[in-house]
Every structure is written in structure tokens, then in C-alpha cells.
Motif scaffolding. Structure first.
Motif, mmCIF file in Angstrom:
data_model
loop_
_atom_site.group_PDB
_atom_site.id
_atom_site.type_symbol
_atom_site.label_atom_id
_atom_site.label_comp_id
_atom_site.label_asym_id
_atom_site.label_seq_id
_atom_site.Cartn_x
_atom_site.Cartn_y
_atom_site.Cartn_z
ATOM 1 N N SER A 40 -120.529 54.146 79.177
ATOM 2 C CA SER A 40 -120.015 54.664 80.231
ATOM 3 C C SER A 40 -118.677 55.536 80.014
ATOM 4 N N PRO A 41 -118.214 56.342 80.857
ATOM 5 C CA PRO A 41 -116.924 57.170 80.621
ATOM 6 C C PRO A 41 -115.907 56.381 80.603
ATOM 7 N N GLN A 42 -115.849 55.412 81.210
ATOM 8 C CA GLN A 42 -114.729 54.323 80.772
ATOM 9 C C GLN A 42 -114.662 53.569 79.315
ATOM 10 N N GLU A 43 -115.846 53.297 79.019
ATOM 11 C CA GLU A 43 -116.010 52.541 77.499
ATOM 12 C C GLU A 43 -115.738 53.829 76.711
ATOM 13 N N GLU A 86 -113.385 56.122 76.994
ATOM 14 C CA GLU A 86 -112.106 56.100 76.825
ATOM 15 C C GLU A 86 -111.424 54.904 76.028
ATOM 16 N N GLN A 87 -111.955 53.810 76.262
ATOM 17 C CA GLN A 87 -111.367 52.697 75.602
ATOM 18 C C GLN A 87 -111.833 52.898 74.169
ATOM 19 N N ALA A 88 -112.962 53.453 73.819
ATOM 20 C CA ALA A 88 -113.338 53.594 72.240
ATOM 21 C C ALA A 88 -112.509 54.613 71.500
ATOM 22 N N GLU A 89 -112.288 55.391 72.386
ATOM 23 C CA GLU A 89 -111.388 56.802 71.639
ATOM 24 C C GLU A 89 -109.936 56.288 71.666
ATOM 25 N N ALA A 90 -109.490 55.365 72.126
ATOM 26 C CA ALA A 90 -107.973 54.755 72.489
ATOM 27 C C ALA A 90 -108.000 53.770 71.082
ATOM 28 N N PHE A 91 -109.115 53.047 71.142
ATOM 29 C CA PHE A 91 -109.304 52.097 69.769
ATOM 30 C C PHE A 91 -109.169 52.817 68.556
ATOM 31 N N LEU A 92 -110.095 53.829 68.665
ATOM 32 C CA LEU A 92 -110.122 54.536 67.340
ATOM 33 C C LEU A 92 -108.911 55.325 66.914
ATOM 34 N N ALA A 93 -108.054 55.678 67.926
ATOM 35 C CA ALA A 93 -106.928 56.328 67.442
ATOM 36 C C ALA A 93 -105.612 55.353 67.285
ATOM 37 N N SER A 94 -105.864 54.239 67.729
ATOM 38 C CA SER A 94 -104.876 53.263 67.381
ATOM 39 C C SER A 94 -105.312 52.720 65.733
ATOM 40 N N ARG A 95 -106.124 53.069 65.462
ATOM 41 C CA ARG A 95 -106.576 52.501 63.755
ATOM 42 C C ARG A 95 -106.538 53.586 63.142
ATOM 43 N N SER A 96 -106.196 54.858 63.489
ATOM 44 C CA SER A 96 -106.206 56.093 62.762
ATOM 45 C C SER A 96 -107.500 56.371 62.142
ATOM 46 N N VAL A 97 -108.371 56.224 62.771
ATOM 47 C CA VAL A 97 -110.023 56.659 62.069
ATOM 48 C C VAL A 97 -109.978 58.206 62.025
ATOM 49 N N PRO A 98 -110.210 58.728 60.848
ATOM 50 C CA PRO A 98 -110.347 59.919 60.844
ATOM 51 C C PRO A 98 -111.728 60.492 61.539
ATOM 52 N N ALA A 99 -111.353 61.822 62.196
ATOM 53 C CA ALA A 99 -112.465 62.455 62.785
ATOM 54 C C ALA A 99 -113.683 62.839 61.818
ATOM 55 N N VAL A 102 -115.688 42.655 69.273
ATOM 56 C CA VAL A 102 -116.200 43.514 70.242
ATOM 57 C C VAL A 102 -115.264 44.382 70.883
ATOM 58 N N VAL A 103 -115.467 45.696 71.019
ATOM 59 C CA VAL A 103 -114.725 46.664 71.733
ATOM 60 C C VAL A 103 -115.516 47.261 73.060
ATOM 61 N N CYS A 104 -115.001 47.436 74.046
ATOM 62 C CA CYS A 104 -115.552 47.973 75.166
ATOM 63 C C CYS A 104 -116.898 47.688 75.309
ATOM 64 N N HIS A 105 -117.127 46.497 75.604
ATOM 65 C CA HIS A 105 -118.365 45.646 75.900
ATOM 66 C C HIS A 105 -118.237 45.122 77.361
ATOM 67 N N ALA A 106 -118.788 45.275 78.418
ATOM 68 C CA ALA A 106 -118.524 44.789 79.496
ATOM 69 C C ALA A 106 -119.636 43.646 79.828
ATOM 70 N N THR A 112 -127.928 57.029 81.133
ATOM 71 C CA THR A 112 -127.819 57.219 82.399
ATOM 72 C C THR A 112 -126.301 57.009 82.986
ATOM 73 N N ARG A 113 -125.758 55.826 82.053
ATOM 74 C CA ARG A 113 -124.478 55.305 82.539
ATOM 75 C C ARG A 113 -123.311 56.351 82.081
ATOM 76 N N LEU A 114 -123.685 56.985 81.181
ATOM 77 C CA LEU A 114 -122.780 58.225 80.447
ATOM 78 C C LEU A 114 -122.742 59.464 81.168
ATOM 79 N N ARG A 115 -123.334 59.429 82.301
ATOM 80 C CA ARG A 115 -123.414 60.794 82.977
ATOM 81 C C ARG A 115 -121.753 61.185 83.331
ATOM 82 N N PRO A 116 -121.416 62.211 83.579
ATOM 83 C CA PRO A 116 -122.289 63.451 83.709
ATOM 84 C C PRO A 116 -122.386 64.145 81.911
#
Length: 243
Positions: free
Chosen positions: A225-228, A230-243, A147-151, A15-19
Motif C-alpha cells: 500500500s502507499p502507507q507501507e 512510506e514505511q519501507a522508504e523510511a526504513f531503508l533511509a534509516s539504514r542508509s541502503v544505497p539506491a 518484518v517491516v511494514c507488514h499489516a 490493487t492496494r498500491l494504486r494509484p
């Protein structure tokens, strides 16, 4: 005894990741270009496990269709369409699809990246170090710096002997439960057939002084959540994790 089977908990509503979760189950939400559950199932497969029970409820048809594409695992569906069982009840129900014995349990919406090459993986270490003679559960836990993006708050205190107790403010050596543990199916033999939270099971093991942990290698990500996200995407991009 070898760990040969796994249970992946994938039935939550997200539910926290809606919509996003209004139109898809949370484990299929892409992170770094891949559905979250693929990180989990890839880790399970790489650890040598071939049979996995997975529970479904929210957008269950999508989950079943996606899981049918996996050819590296024998996937058994624990159907919770009629009643959502919470994580504890879902685990107890799903374990009935697996033979009795040691089992690896994982969440479908948490994963880790950056494990060192050339050494046993987090799951391989977890399975190898579980000792049923002295443990009810052996958990994978992360130090705060891993830990990444854990509130949320810290979950446990990790003692010098690797035993876990509930974290209290000011305790040394705090850790976060990283969504994976090994246990023997007998530990849930008396579980109710109704919905309940896994924290009750964790507390039971703590009372018996039989809840232990190993530390996660790499970085652990949770996307609630949507904010987390975004944080996860930024972290993975910074580490060049392949899609």
C-alpha cells in the motif's frame, strides 16, 4: 541435486498500491530508488541461478521491456495477458518453461535487506538445505521482529524440527512467509491448468507434514500500500541502503 532454475511470480495487479499501479506493474514500483523486482533478481543472480521464468499480466509490455535489460539472467516470459492465473496457477504454468527438477520460487514484490556479510545468503541456505526425501517445500520465513511494514497476521508456526503448521492465535513461534521457497517441480505435476491460490499447495504440504522453513537473516519488507511504501522508504533511509 543443485537448484539451477527459478520462477518469479510477477503478474499480480497490485490493487492496494494504486494509484501507482494504475500506470505501472507493482514489481516496477521503486523502493529505495530501485524497482522492487531488482532486489529479487539481484538476490537470485547472486545465488548462482542463471535461468528464470517470470510471469507477466498487468502492464505486461512494461515488464517485458524492463526485464530485457537484464544481461545476467536468461529470462523466460510466462505470458498471462489472456488470463491471470493467480499465484498457484501462474507457478504451474511458468514451470512448464523450465526443465523438471528442483526450482526456487520467489515473489517479485517482496525483498529483504541487511543479510550478514561473509556467510551464505538467505537463498543459498534455502537451496542448500532443501531435502526432497523429507520435504515437499522449504520456505524462507521471518520472525515478527524481522518484518517491516507488514499489516497482516502471522502465517505459520515454526516447530522445533523446522516443520511448519498454520498459525493459530496464541501459538508460540509465529513466522511470516517471506516470499521464497524451494521445491521439486513434480510436486505440482497434478496441478490444474486453471487459476488457483498457492495456499492450497502449502496446505497440501502441511497435511503431508512436509512443509519446512529456515529463518530469514536480515529484515524482510513487503510493500502492499502507499502507507507501507512510506514505511519501507523510511526504513531503508534509516539504514542508509544505497539506491
Amino acid at each position: 541435486m543443485r537448484v539451477e532454475n527459478a520462477m518469479v511470480l510477477a503478474a499480480g495487479l497490485g490493487t492496494r498500491l494504486r494509484p501507482l499501479t494504475d500506470r505501472m506493474p507493482k514489481p516496477l514500483v521503486p523502493v529505495g530508488g530501485r524497482p522492487m523486482i531488482d532486489y529479487v533478481l539481484d538476490a537470485v543472480s547472486a545465488a548462482g541461478i542463471r535461468t528464470v521464468a517470470i510471469n507477466v499480466h498487468h502492464h505486461a509490455d512494461q515488464m517485458e521491456a524492463y526485464l530485457a535489460r537484464r544481461t545476467d539472467l536468461d529470462i523466460l516470459i510466462s505470458d498471462e495477458r489472456a488470463q491471470l492465473m493467480n499465484n498457484g496457477g501462474g507457478l504451474a504454468k511458468g514451470l512448464k518453461l523450465l526443465p523438471p527438477g528442483l526450482v526456487l520460487v520467489m515473489n517479485a514484490d517482496l525483498f529483504w535487506v541487511g543479510e550478514p556479510d561473509g556467510v551464505p545468503s538467505n537463498l543459498q541456505r534455502l537451496m542448500a538445505e532443501f531435502d526432497p526425501s523429507g520435504m515437499d517445500m522449504l520456505m524462507l520465513c521471518a520472525r515478527p521482529e524481522r518484518v517491516v511494514c507488514h499489516a497482516g497476521k502471522m502465517d505459520f508456526r515454526l516447530h522445533a524440527d523446522r516443520r511448519l503448521t498454520r498459525y493459530q492465535a496464541g501459538d508460540p513461534d509465529p513466522v511470516v512467509y517471506s516470499g521464497a521457497f524451494v521445491m521439486h517441480t513434480d510436486f505440482l505435476a497434478d496441478a490444474p491448468e486453471t487459476a488457483f491460490n498457492l495456499n492450497l499447495t502449502f496446505d497440501k504440504a502441511i497435511e503431508r507434514q512436509r512443509l519446512f522453513a529456515i529463518e530469514l537473516a536480515g529484515h524482510w519488507l513487503t510493500v502492499g500500500s502507499p502507507q507501507e511504501l512510506e514505511q519501507a522508504e523510511a526504513f531503508l533511509a534509516s539504514r542508509s541502503v544505497p539506491a
